[in-house]
Structures are given as structure tokens and as C-alpha cells.
Design a protein around this motif. Structure first.
Motif, short mmCIF file in Angstrom:
data_model
loop_
_atom_site.label_atom_id
_atom_site.label_comp_id
_atom_site.label_asym_id
_atom_site.label_seq_id
_atom_site.Cartn_x
_atom_site.Cartn_y
_atom_site.Cartn_z
N ASP A 119 0.79 -1.24 0.00
CA ASP A 119 0.00 0.00 0.00
C ASP A 119 0.82 1.28 0.00
O ASP A 119 0.25 2.37 0.03
N ARG A 120 2.17 1.20 -0.04
CA ARG A 120 2.91 2.46 0.09
C ARG A 120 4.25 2.50 -0.64
O ARG A 120 5.03 3.45 -0.44
N ARG A 192 1.71 2.94 7.39
CA ARG A 192 0.68 3.39 6.47
C ARG A 192 -0.18 4.48 7.09
O ARG A 192 -0.26 4.60 8.32
N SER A 323 3.00 -4.76 6.88
CA SER A 323 1.62 -4.76 6.39
C SER A 323 0.98 -6.14 6.40
O SER A 323 -0.13 -6.32 6.90
N GLU A 397 -1.39 7.15 -1.70
CA GLU A 397 -1.67 5.99 -0.84
C GLU A 397 -3.14 5.94 -0.46
O GLU A 397 -3.77 4.88 -0.50
#
Length: 414
Positions: A119-120, A192, A323, A397
Motif C-alpha cells: 500500500d505504500r 501506512r 503490512s 496511498e
């Protein structure tokens, strides 16, 4: 290598190739619906780049001989990648198939790291990292662990022990190695947006379980493949049966260990938990599959499932954002499998007719690989972050990486 072994070597290589898409499905289902493509591309990107680098020079780096040591047996960094066999030129058929099998391990190990930065992460930065990491971490570590002349391979001799380090299919070289790198990258990229327990949930549970099924299927090539590809298959094939049954039963037992703990801890046994438990058991049995009796493989599976279920909570208590729990599954599971051999390895384990030597070797090897991987990965990741940037912008993001980074949507609903 006879035709039977040759055929199995090809099949095993194909099975492990399939594990990289399995990782992509497993990880893809775990992230948000707006970041599925980005997550899966990290695995496929690693497959493309690391696979090519392995063929060009990685295999030569990881294939050590006693003559590579340059006066310091067991402590060389790696073999010479620029030999007359550069890019696998001049090797026979059996060696070429073995090299292909080794490539699949390099790809899978690198792909595993990506779960910690879901996600990043920028795709281009990830590709640069993957190429550097494979070259200076995975290729030499594979040589240390499995190459004749590698210092971990020869650690028992270096210490003057009667036992030798055991890592049949990659507890140190694959799982601990990738988990230590994952932790380092998670620290470099930071948390995140909105990181907290319960905020980020799997968007597609069937996709997660499909990934688990593919990985378990491929794991039989991962663990039993070395018997054929490395020419280890004896005339009675007596080791293969143990490897196969241990690979199966450790994963099965770990499902039970995970869901029982999950039920006690959270009140519900989940399908994602069952799938994660299977992965935990498979990770733990990877280094131990050839040297445990099946009953001890069951015990290891239960312990791994329970321990990894508890370990994934550590990221919330310690504040690092891994994550998709690479550290909790592959790190804890990898250490458990390696250290467990110190107690229960046939003939050499502390409780199986041996002494303390096997445990010392397993601890030293696993800790050394973890430290090396963590330190080098942190340096490489930080260098990329401080120069070209590794993490995407916060607004990208939040919006989702699929369209921002790749211009695609996983679910184009019209």
C-alpha cells in the motif's frame, strides 16, 4: 541424472515457479481493493528482474566451491560471477535445470519481502531495491547456506563439531532472510496512513485462500524438489517420502494450532487465519522436512501455527507496520523451524541422541543471516528513500496505488 530424476527436477521447478503468482494472490487479497494490482506487480516485477539476474550471474555467485575461499575457507563473500560459465554458458542439462530451480527460490524470496511494504511502495524503487538486494543479500546467502565452501554450510567443521548445519530447503536463506529484510524496509518506509489494529482488512478472502492453495501446492516442489534437482535422490528414494509427508502434515497441523489460538484470543476462527496457519507450518517445516520424524513435524506445525498467530500482534505493540505479517509468519516460523532441529533432528538433535552442537549451529546460522539481511537491507532501503524516494505520496496511498502507479483497476465495474 536418470530420466526419472530429470523429469521430477523439471516438474519441481515448475511447481516453485507457480509459487510467485501464489504469493501475488495471497498478498493481493490481503490489501485494499484499490491496491491489488500494485501489490501483485511487486511479485511479478521480482519474477522478471531477479529471474534474469540469477541466470546472468546469480547462479555463479551462489554456487561456491572450496577453491573460491581465497585462503579463508568458509568465509568468502560469494563465488566469482564472471567465470567461463557466465550466463550459464557451457553447463550440462542437469546443471541448467538445477540452475532454473535455484532461480525460483531467488524469485520467491525476494517477492516475500514485498508484503511488508504493501500500500505504500513505488514500483520503480521496488525494482531497483529487488535487483540490489538479490545481488548483495540473497545470492551470497544462498551460497553460504547451500554451496560447498559456504561458511554456514561448513559451520560444523569450522567449530570442530561432528554435526553440520541443517537448512534443507530455506529456513535461513529464504524465510529468515526475507523476514529480516521485510522488517528493515517496514522501518524505512514507516507506517501506512491510519495504521491501527483492525483498520486494514483483507478485501478479498477467496483470493487469499487461492494464494494459500497455490503456495501449498508449490511447496511440495520447494521442499522435495532438491532431491531430484541436486542429484540427492538415492536408489531407495527413502528421504522423499519423509519430506512429502512432513510438508503436508506440518501445514495441516499448523492450521489447527492457529485457529485454536485465534478462537481463544479473538472469539472466532477465521478462514484467513486458517490459511495463514498453513503458511506458518510450511515455513517452519522448510528447513526441517528431511530430518524429522512425522510425529515431530506435527508437533512443530502446531507450535508454529500457535506462535505465529500470537506473533503477528507484535507489530501493534512495537509500532512497526509490517503490512502483511512477513515477520510474524516467515520470521517467527523460520526461526522456529531452524531451532527446533537443534532438539529434534534425527540422530543429532539434543533429544534425539545428539548433543548441544546441532542447536548451536542452528542458532548461529539463523541469527547471522537475520543480522546480515537486516543491516544491508536497511542501508539499501534508506539509500533509495533518501535519493529517489521509496514511498509514494500520502495522497496516492489514500487514493489507491493501482490507478496512481499503474493506471489500472483490479475491479473495473461499469
Amino acid at each position: 541424472m536418470d530420466s526419472g530424476n530429470l523429469t521430477w527436477a523439471i516438474v519441481a521447478s515448475a511447481l516453485v515457479v507457480f509459487m510467485a503468482p501464489g504469493i501475488a494472490f495471497f498478498y493481493g487479497g490481503m490489501v485494499r481493493a484499490k491496491s491489488v494490482v500494485s501489490m501483485m506487480m511487486l511479485s511479478f516485477g521480482a519474477m522478471g528482474l531477479v529471474g534474469v539476474l540469477w541466470v546472468i550471474y546469480g547462479f555463479n555467485m551462489a554456487t561456491l566451491t572450496d577453491t573460491d575461499a581465497g585462503g579463508f575457507p568458509g568465509f568468502q563473500f560469494a563465488g566469482n560471477p564472471f567465470t567461463e560459465n557466465f550466463a550459464l554458458a557451457g553447463y550440462d542439462t542437469a546443471t541448467l535445470i538445477g540452475a532454473t530451480y535455484g532461480a525460483t527460490f531467488a524469485v520467491a524470496t525476494t517477492a516475500l519481502i514485498s508484503g511488508a511494504i504493501a500500500d505504500r511502495a513505488r514500483f520503480g524503487s521496488w525494482m531497483i531495491f529487488a535487483g540490489i538486494w538479490a545481488t548483495i543479500v540473497y545470492f551470497p546467502v544462498a551460497g553460504w547456506v547451500w554451496g560447498s565452501g559456504g561458511w554456514i554450510y561448513d559451520l560444523g567443521e569450522i567449530f570442530g563439531f561432528s554435526a553440520s548445519t541443517i537448512d534443507y530447503a530455506g529456513g535461513t536463506a529464504v524465510h529468515i532472510n526475507s523476514a529480516a529484510a521485510a522488517l528493515a524496509l517496514a522501518l524505512v518506509l514507516g507506517r501506512r496512513v491510519g495504521f491501527a489494529k483492525g483498520v486494514h482488512r483483507p478485501h478479498n478472502v477467496p483470493l487469499v485462500l487461492l494464494g494459500v492453495a497455490i503456495l501449498w501446492f508449490g511447496w511440495f516442489g520447494f521442499n522435495a524438489g532438491a532431491e531430484g534437482t541436486l542429484g540427492l535422490l538415492g536408489p531407495e528414494n527413502d528421504t522423499v517420502g519423509r519430506i512429502i509427508v512432513n510438508t503436508f502434515v506440518a501445514g495441516a497441523a499448523a492450521i489447527l494450532g492457529w485457529v485454536v489460538v485465534e478462537k481463544i484470543k479473538d472469539g472466532k476462527a477465521t478462514s484467513v487465519g486458517a490459511g495463514s496457519g498453513a503458511i506458518a507450518g510450511l515455513v517452519a517445516i522448510t528447513p526441517a522436512c528431511a530430518t524429522l520424524d512425522p510425529i515431530w513435524a506435527i508437533v512443530l506445525g502446531v507450535i508454529a501455527g500457535a506462535a505465529c498467530c500470537l506473533a503477528i500482534e507484535l507489530k501493534y505493540k512495537l509500532g512497526f507496520d509490517d503490512s502483511l505479517d512477513v515477520v510474524g509468519l516467515h520470521g517467527i516460523g523460520g526461526f522456529l523451524g531452524c531451532w527446533y532441529l537443534g532438539f529434534f533432528a534425527q540422530g543429532t538433535g539434543l533429544f534425539m541422541g545428539g548433543n548441544y552442537e546441532q542447536l548451536v549451529l542452528q542458532v548461529v546460522a539463523s541469527v547471522a543471516v537475520a543480522l546480515y539481511s537486516f543491516v544491508v537491507t536497511y542501508g539499501v532501503g534508506l539509500g533509495i528513500e533518501k535519493t529517489i524516494g521509496f514511498r509514494v505520496k500520502n495522497e496516492d496511498e489514500v487514493a489507491g496505488l493501482d490507478t496512481a502507479v499503474h493506471g489500472e483497476e483490479a475491479y473495473a465495474l461499469i
